[in-house]
Motif scaffolding. Structure first.
Motif, PDB file in Angstrom:
ATOM      1  N   THR A 111       0.856  -1.181   0.000  1.00 39.66           N
ATOM      2  CA  THR A 111       0.000   0.000   0.000  1.00 39.66           C
ATOM      3  C   THR A 111       0.896   1.236   0.000  1.00 39.66           C
ATOM      4  OG1 THR A 111      -1.872   1.083   1.097  1.00 39.66           O
ATOM      5  CG2 THR A 111      -0.163   0.142   2.516  1.00 39.66           C
ATOM      6  N   ALA A 112       0.290   2.419  -0.142  1.00 45.02           N
ATOM      7  CA  ALA A 112       1.071   3.651  -0.255  1.00 45.02           C
ATOM      8  C   ALA A 112       0.954   4.489   1.009  1.00 45.02           C
ATOM      9  CB  ALA A 112       0.605   4.470  -1.455  1.00 45.02           C
ATOM     10  N   LEU A 113       2.064   5.104   1.398  1.00 42.30           N
ATOM     11  CA  LEU A 113       2.112   6.011   2.533  1.00 42.30           C
ATOM     12  C   LEU A 113       1.862   7.440   2.080  1.00 42.30           C
ATOM     13  CD1 LEU A 113       5.359   4.678   4.257  1.00 42.30           C
ATOM     14  CD2 LEU A 113       3.040   4.448   5.150  1.00 42.30           C
ATOM     15  N   GLN A 114       1.358   8.252   2.989  1.00 43.96           N
ATOM     16  CA  GLN A 114       1.187   9.668   2.705  1.00 43.96           C
ATOM     17  C   GLN A 114       2.541  10.350   2.605  1.00 43.96           C
ATOM     18  OE1 GLN A 114      -1.181  11.680   5.627  1.00 43.96           O
ATOM     19  NE2 GLN A 114      -0.920  13.708   4.708  1.00 43.96           N
ATOM     20  N   ALA A 115       3.489   9.885   3.424  1.00 40.34           N
ATOM     21  CA  ALA A 115       4.841  10.440   3.415  1.00 40.34           C
ATOM     22  C   ALA A 115       5.823   9.320   3.700  1.00 40.34           C
ATOM     23  CB  ALA A 115       4.965  11.549   4.463  1.00 40.34           C
TER      24      ALA A 115
END
Length: 388
Positions: free
Chosen positions: A103-107
């Motif tokens: 999944t992708a992180l915001q930062a």
């Protein structure tokens, strides 16, 4: 002259103001405390807020949440793991793996001052805990207790229902408490098939429930008391159970980390004096006599010949031999007292034993459980009688 005096006046005013009103330190606005269940988490460097995202050093955070941590300097990857739960993050990358799913992180995590800092909220929420921000106190609150309390209620009901099903002999219902993907599902089925040949009363006590990610760990103590059917000891088994949610999100028993089994003398067994066939009584006493002689002769092979193969006691005898028990200097005296249980296949003999090792004697009462196979009595298990 006029300009110089004005400049001097401004300088004096600035000096006076500077002595009473100090500019706020640059770090004050970023000073944040992380509270886990109301207790501050200690970090080697303070949490940092960047673009609305709070970053903290990874190791104290993962360890506080119950994860084991590892760091790869080559790949700049940090990993937190608990049982089959795993969270992987890489410095400089917004891609993160949670239990094998990307999944992708915001930062992205980053390295500063020799520490790898990771986004706090994502890590905490990935492990199943709610995160709240208290702007007034500048505290970040991670609340595990609400998750623990909710799971505790559900898991206690699960085991209460399981115990009730076993007590009424509904093993099909008891099996619904087991996760369909448990690696031991076949063992559970075999165990319940075996229990179906006898009747008993079961109780269960659940404590120390914790939730980490998508698994729960709980201490479960089950007590089984035989009420009918083939002979067996009463027992208490304490396990640290692993539970996982099923497809519907309900907690189910999945596996165990460890267990301890305590066998109990059934109520009234010691005092029982059933009618016993004379030939069987003599056979039981002869097996005990020959078994004791084999022990005194340190004849491991002969000792095992009087034991039910692959029984719990056979395992104990083999383990004792491997640990050097038969190398010790001892003598054993076994005196039969009474047959306290007797049927076509099972008999229990109360025995007084005197164990003499290097002149130091100790006496004890034991219960020898014999099972008959094709006319031959063999020892299935031995239980020490302990005063309550």
């Amino acid at each position: 002259m006029f300009k110089k005096r004005i400049g001097l006046l401004v300088a004096v005013l600035l000096l006076l103001l500077g002595s009473t009103v100090q500019p706020a330190p640059a770090h004050a606005q970023s000073s944040v405390t992380v509270l886990l269940d109301g207790k501050a988490v200690s970090f080697q460097s303070a949490p940092v807020i960047k673009n609305g995202v709070t970053f903290v050093p990874f190791r104290p955070l993962f360890e506080a949440l119950g994860y084991k941590v590892s760091w790869s300097s080559a790949s700049k990857k940090v990993t937190g793991s608990f049982l089959d739960q795993q969270l992987e993050m890489k410095a400089g990358s917004t891609q993160v793996s949670v239990n094998g799913k990307t999944t992708a992180l915001q930062a992205a995590p980053y390295i500063a001052g020799g520490s790898t800092l990771v986004p706090l909220r994502f890590v905490a929420e990935s492990t199943g805990y709610p995160v709240k921000w208290d702007a007034k106190s500048r505290n970040i609150l991670i609340d595990r207790q609400s998750a623990f309390a909710k799971a505790s209620v559900e898991i206690k009901k699960l085991y209460a229902d399981m115990a009730a099903a076993v007590t009424r002999g509904d093993y099909k219902a008891a099996l619904t408490a087991i996760h369909p993907n448990s690696p031991h599902i076949n063992s559970y089925i075999m165990s319940y098939d075996n229990m179906a040949t006898r009747s008993g009363k079961q109780s269960a006590y659940v404590s120390d429930v914790q939730v980490i990610g998508s698994v729960a760990v709980a201490t479960v103590v089950k007590t089984q008391v035989r009420t009918g059917g083939p002979f067996d000891w009463d027992y208490t088994i304490a396990k640290q159970m692993i539970l996982k949610p099923d497809a519907a999100g309900a907690w189910k028993e999945y596996d165990s980390l460890n267990d301890e089994v305590f066998l109990h003398v059934p109520d009234g067994l010691i005092e029982a004096r059933p009618a016993v066939d004379a030939a069987d009584k003599l056979a039981l006493e002869n097996v005990l006599k020959q078994y004791t002689q084999a022990f005194n002769q340190k004849d491991f092979k002969a000792v095992r010949s009087f034991v039910v193969p692959d029984s719990p006691y056979d395992y104990e005898v083999v383990t004792a031999a491997e640990e050097g028990f038969f190398q010790l200097d001892f003598t054993l005296e076994s005196v039969p007292v009474a047959v306290v249980h007797y049927d076509e296949q099972d008999a229990v003999l109360l025995v007084k034993e005197i164990f003499d090792e290097d002149g130091e004697k100790s006496a004890a009462e034991l219960l020898y459980w014999f099972k008959q196979d094709s006319g031959t009595w063999r020892i299935a298990e031995v239980l020490f009688v302990e005063e309550e």
